[in-house]
Design a protein around this motif. Structure first.
Motif, PDB file in Angstrom:
ATOM      1  N   ILE A  46       0.866  -1.173   0.000  1.00 13.71           N
ATOM      2  CA  ILE A  46       0.000   0.000   0.000  1.00 13.71           C
ATOM      3  C   ILE A  46       0.904   1.224   0.000  1.00 13.71           C
ATOM      4  O   ILE A  46       1.821   1.340   0.809  1.00 13.71           O
ATOM      5  CB  ILE A  46      -0.924   0.002   1.240  1.00 13.71           C
ATOM      6  CG1 ILE A  46      -1.852  -1.203   1.187  1.00 13.71           C
ATOM      7  CG2 ILE A  46      -1.699   1.315   1.337  1.00 13.71           C
ATOM      8  CD1 ILE A  46      -2.636  -1.446   2.457  1.00 13.71           C
ATOM      9  N   SER A  47       0.642   2.141  -0.908  1.00  9.30           N
ATOM     10  CA  SER A  47       1.473   3.324  -1.081  1.00  9.30           C
ATOM     11  C   SER A  47       1.037   4.461  -0.150  1.00  9.30           C
ATOM     12  O   SER A  47      -0.147   4.801  -0.088  1.00  9.30           O
ATOM     13  CB  SER A  47       1.363   3.793  -2.538  1.00  9.30           C
ATOM     14  OG  SER A  47       1.732   5.134  -2.674  1.00  9.30           O
ATOM     15  N   HIS A  48       2.000   5.045   0.530  1.00 11.24           N
ATOM     16  CA  HIS A  48       1.740   6.208   1.379  1.00 11.24           C
ATOM     17  C   HIS A  48       1.170   7.356   0.542  1.00 11.24           C
ATOM     18  O   HIS A  48       0.186   7.993   0.913  1.00 11.24           O
ATOM     19  CB  HIS A  48       3.027   6.637   2.078  1.00 11.24           C
ATOM     20  CG  HIS A  48       2.860   7.828   2.954  1.00 11.24           C
ATOM     21  ND1 HIS A  48       3.345   9.062   2.620  1.00 11.24           N
ATOM     22  CD2 HIS A  48       2.235   7.973   4.153  1.00 11.24           C
ATOM     23  CE1 HIS A  48       3.027   9.917   3.571  1.00 11.24           C
ATOM     24  NE2 HIS A  48       2.364   9.283   4.512  1.00 11.24           N
ATOM     25  N   GLU A  49       1.776   7.607  -0.603  1.00 10.56           N
ATOM     26  CA  GLU A  49       1.331   8.690  -1.477  1.00 10.56           C
ATOM     27  C   GLU A  49      -0.086   8.462  -1.976  1.00 10.56           C
ATOM     28  O   GLU A  49      -0.869   9.401  -2.088  1.00 10.56           O
ATOM     29  CB  GLU A  49       2.292   8.847  -2.667  1.00 10.56           C
ATOM     30  CG  GLU A  49       3.666   9.370  -2.289  1.00 10.56           C
ATOM     31  CD  GLU A  49       4.557   8.326  -1.608  1.00 10.56           C
ATOM     32  OE1 GLU A  49       4.327   7.102  -1.779  1.00 10.56           O
ATOM     33  OE2 GLU A  49       5.460   8.740  -0.869  1.00 10.56           O
ATOM     34  N   GLU A  50      -0.427   7.225  -2.271  1.00 12.40           N
ATOM     35  CA  GLU A  50      -1.775   6.911  -2.753  1.00 12.40           C
ATOM     36  C   GLU A  50      -2.811   7.169  -1.659  1.00 12.40           C
ATOM     37  O   GLU A  50      -3.901   7.679  -1.933  1.00 12.40           O
ATOM     38  CB  GLU A  50      -1.837   5.455  -3.229  1.00 12.40           C
ATOM     39  CG  GLU A  50      -2.940   5.169  -4.204  1.00 12.40           C
ATOM     40  CD  GLU A  50      -2.879   6.005  -5.481  1.00 12.40           C
ATOM     41  OE1 GLU A  50      -3.957   6.456  -5.911  1.00 12.40           O
ATOM     42  OE2 GLU A  50      -1.786   6.234  -6.020  1.00 12.40           O
ATOM     43  N   GLN A  51      -2.481   6.836  -0.428  1.00 13.23           N
ATOM     44  CA  GLN A  51      -3.384   7.125   0.690  1.00 13.23           C
ATOM     45  C   GLN A  51      -3.661   8.626   0.776  1.00 13.23           C
ATOM     46  O   GLN A  51      -4.803   9.063   0.915  1.00 13.23           O
ATOM     47  CB  GLN A  51      -2.784   6.674   2.031  1.00 13.23           C
ATOM     48  CG  GLN A  51      -2.698   5.208   2.228  1.00 13.23           C
ATOM     49  CD  GLN A  51      -2.080   4.894   3.580  1.00 13.23           C
ATOM     50  OE1 GLN A  51      -2.737   4.304   4.409  1.00 13.23           O
ATOM     51  NE2 GLN A  51      -0.847   5.295   3.817  1.00 13.23           N
ATOM     52  N   LEU A  52      -2.583   9.433   0.689  1.00  7.32           N
ATOM     53  CA  LEU A  52      -2.732  10.884   0.778  1.00  7.32           C
ATOM     54  C   LEU A  52      -3.563  11.426  -0.373  1.00  7.32           C
ATOM     55  O   LEU A  52      -4.421  12.295  -0.186  1.00  7.32           O
ATOM     56  CB  LEU A  52      -1.358  11.561   0.829  1.00  7.32           C
ATOM     57  CG  LEU A  52      -0.486  11.222   2.039  1.00  7.32           C
ATOM     58  CD1 LEU A  52       0.859  11.935   1.934  1.00  7.32           C
ATOM     59  CD2 LEU A  52      -1.176  11.558   3.340  1.00  7.32           C
ATOM     60  N   LYS A  53      -3.333  10.902  -1.573  1.00  6.36           N
ATOM     61  CA  LYS A  53      -4.124  11.332  -2.736  1.00  6.36           C
ATOM     62  C   LYS A  53      -5.598  10.996  -2.553  1.00  6.36           C
ATOM     63  O   LYS A  53      -6.472  11.791  -2.893  1.00  6.36           O
ATOM     64  CB  LYS A  53      -3.592  10.671  -4.017  1.00  6.36           C
ATOM     65  CG  LYS A  53      -2.319  11.269  -4.538  1.00  6.36           C
ATOM     66  CD  LYS A  53      -1.913  10.571  -5.823  1.00  6.36           C
ATOM     67  CE  LYS A  53      -0.503  10.946  -6.214  1.00  6.36           C
ATOM     68  NZ  LYS A  53      -0.008  10.173  -7.346  1.00  6.36           N
TER      69      LYS A  53
END
Length: 118
Positions: A19-26
């Motif tokens: 799971i991507s940290h950046e994807e969560q933020l987006k």
């Protein structure tokens, strides 16, 4: 609206890089933008204390800071425990530049109301 839901196994998947940290933020930013466009006011509710979500890199204080939101801190009644809990949350809000709009002391024992009020 819950753009990041943390079911069983999510933390392990995050730690393992699935799971991507950046994807969560987006996902959070996108959800906030959609709701904001259709609303005069957006009220967001975090889960638990300000650090909840830290293990997956998106704690409540970080999200509030990222979205430019103020926060109302809520603590359970009592003198020492309420003060300690509020201080921990205040420090995390300060770290992420989150203004504290107010404080609610919840579940005050009736015979300790006057003591807590001071």
């Amino acid at each position: 609206m819950s753009p990041v839901i943390i079911p069983r196994g999510y933390t392990k998947d995050y730690i393992e890089g699935k799971i991507s940290h950046e994807e969560q933020l987006k996902d959070i930013e996108h959800a906030y933008e959609k709701v904001s466009e259709a609303s005069d006011v957006v009220l967001m509710e975090g889960t638990g204390h300000c650090a909840v979500g830290s293990v997956v890199g998106v704690n409540n204080a970080q999200v509030a800071g990222m979205l430019g939101a103020s926060m109302i801190l809520i603590a359970n009644g009592g003198l020492g425990s309420a003060f300690d809990e509020l201080e921990l949350n205040r420090v995390l809000c300060e770290k992420y530049n989150v203004p504290i709009a107010g404080v609610v002391i919840n579940k005050v024992i009736p015979n300790k109301y006057d003591q807590t009020k001071q």
